[in-house]
Design a protein around this motif. Structure first.
Motif, PDB file in Angstrom:
ATOM      1  N   TYR A 107      -5.355   6.959  13.404  1.00 48.69           N
ATOM      2  CA  TYR A 107      -4.449   7.782  12.591  1.00 48.69           C
ATOM      3  C   TYR A 107      -4.711   9.219  13.020  1.00 48.69           C
ATOM      4  O   TYR A 107      -5.856   9.673  13.075  1.00 48.69           O
ATOM      5  CB  TYR A 107      -4.758   7.665  11.095  1.00 48.69           C
ATOM      6  N   LEU A 133       1.753   9.856  14.177  1.00 48.33           N
ATOM      7  CA  LEU A 133       1.806   8.638  13.370  1.00 48.33           C
ATOM      8  C   LEU A 133       2.582   7.492  14.008  1.00 48.33           C
ATOM      9  O   LEU A 133       2.234   6.322  13.851  1.00 48.33           O
ATOM     10  CB  LEU A 133       2.402   8.956  11.995  1.00 48.33           C
ATOM     11  N   ARG A 142       0.784   4.781  15.952  1.00 44.79           N
ATOM     12  CA  ARG A 142      -0.059   3.843  15.195  1.00 44.79           C
ATOM     13  C   ARG A 142       0.786   2.869  14.368  1.00 44.79           C
ATOM     14  O   ARG A 142       0.561   1.679  14.385  1.00 44.79           O
ATOM     15  CB  ARG A 142      -0.993   4.629  14.256  1.00 44.79           C
ATOM     16  N   GLU A 143       1.776   3.399  13.665  1.00 47.12           N
ATOM     17  CA  GLU A 143       2.581   2.551  12.784  1.00 47.12           C
ATOM     18  C   GLU A 143       3.966   2.148  13.289  1.00 47.12           C
ATOM     19  O   GLU A 143       4.550   1.181  12.817  1.00 47.12           O
ATOM     20  CB  GLU A 143       2.752   3.251  11.424  1.00 47.12           C
TER      21      GLU A 143
END
Length: 229
Positions: free
Chosen positions: A79, A84, A87-88
DNA sequence: GCGACAG
DNA sequence: ATCTTGTCGC
């Protein structure tokens, strides 16, 4: 005393590639309204260590659930504020693609163009999937604003001389939320649409239900894990 | 140099 | 995001 927050730090070569990707995404973001409210999906993630669980819940204009889908995969990316998506994003895109049809609009948990390089998670997902997106977050990554006071009131969020979204006092007793266009929608429309899907909670229904679903899936995964032991 | 910093 | 007890308010 507080625990130090993680600090963004990448290998220079890697960071160069990440920034290049963000530049490309930002260049493709469109702020003209080109969305539909017939089906609006909320997308949110939960975690179990480095396993990302993403949930997508589609609602109609009356907030009845039309469809749900989810995804689960490992990630090795940490993170890091401003990055972001890496990662997501992959898991979120996978969850949206698992839906039985393409929603008319996506509510994403995170920033849109209210990002240092105008390439927040919502913009990123919108451009990759070519779907309209709105970024809904609970805190500000960048930009300046005046705090809205009355419930329902919104204050403009500005960054580098441009309007990048709004700070909205969505519910009494709660800190205001941040609403910003991700892709294929204007800042004003994003605010208007979020208000339409705001019920009796801090977050608009699509986000709230997606968050709920993601957490439920997390509990299921944890229980499956201990059952395997 | 010292903070701030989506989830 | 996740870890966590009690506690304040509707």
């Amino acid at each position: 005393m507080g625990t130090p927050k993680s600090v963004p730090s990448f290998d220079p070569a890697l960071e160069g590639r990440l920034l290049a990707v963000q530049r490309k995404i930002a260049s493709r973001v469109m702020l003209e309204d080109r969305f539909s409210l017939a089906s609006v999906a909320g997308v949110d993630q939960s975690f179990v260590d480095d396993v990302v669980i993403s949930a997508a819940v589609v609602l109609d204009p009356e907030c009845s659930v039309l469809a749900e889908a989810s995804s689960r995969q490992r990630t090795s990316f940490p993170y890091c504020p401003g990055y972001l998506f890496f990662r997501e994003g992959p898991a979120a895109i996978k969850a949206v693609r698992a839906l039985p049809f393409r929603p008319g609009l996506l509510f994403i948990d995170g920033c849109g163009i209210n990002h240092p390089r105008r390439a927040g998670l919502a913009s990123y997902i919108g451009v990759i999937l070519d779907l309209p997106t709105i970024g809904v977050s609970k805190s500000v990554l960048c930009g300046s604003f005046d705090l809205p006071q009355a419930v329902g009131e919104a204050a403009p969020l500005r960054h580098e001389d441009s309007l990048v979204g709004y700070i909205l006092k969505s519910q009494k007793g709660c800190r205001p939320i941040v609403v910003a266009p991700g892709h294929r929608i204007s800042a004003d429309s994003a605010l208007e649409v979020v208000r339409c899907f705001l019920k009796d909670h801090k977050l608009p229904e699509p986000c709230r239900l997606a968050h709920e679903h993601a957490r439920r899936l997390r509990v299921d995964l944890l229980r499956a894990g201990e059952a395997a032991l």
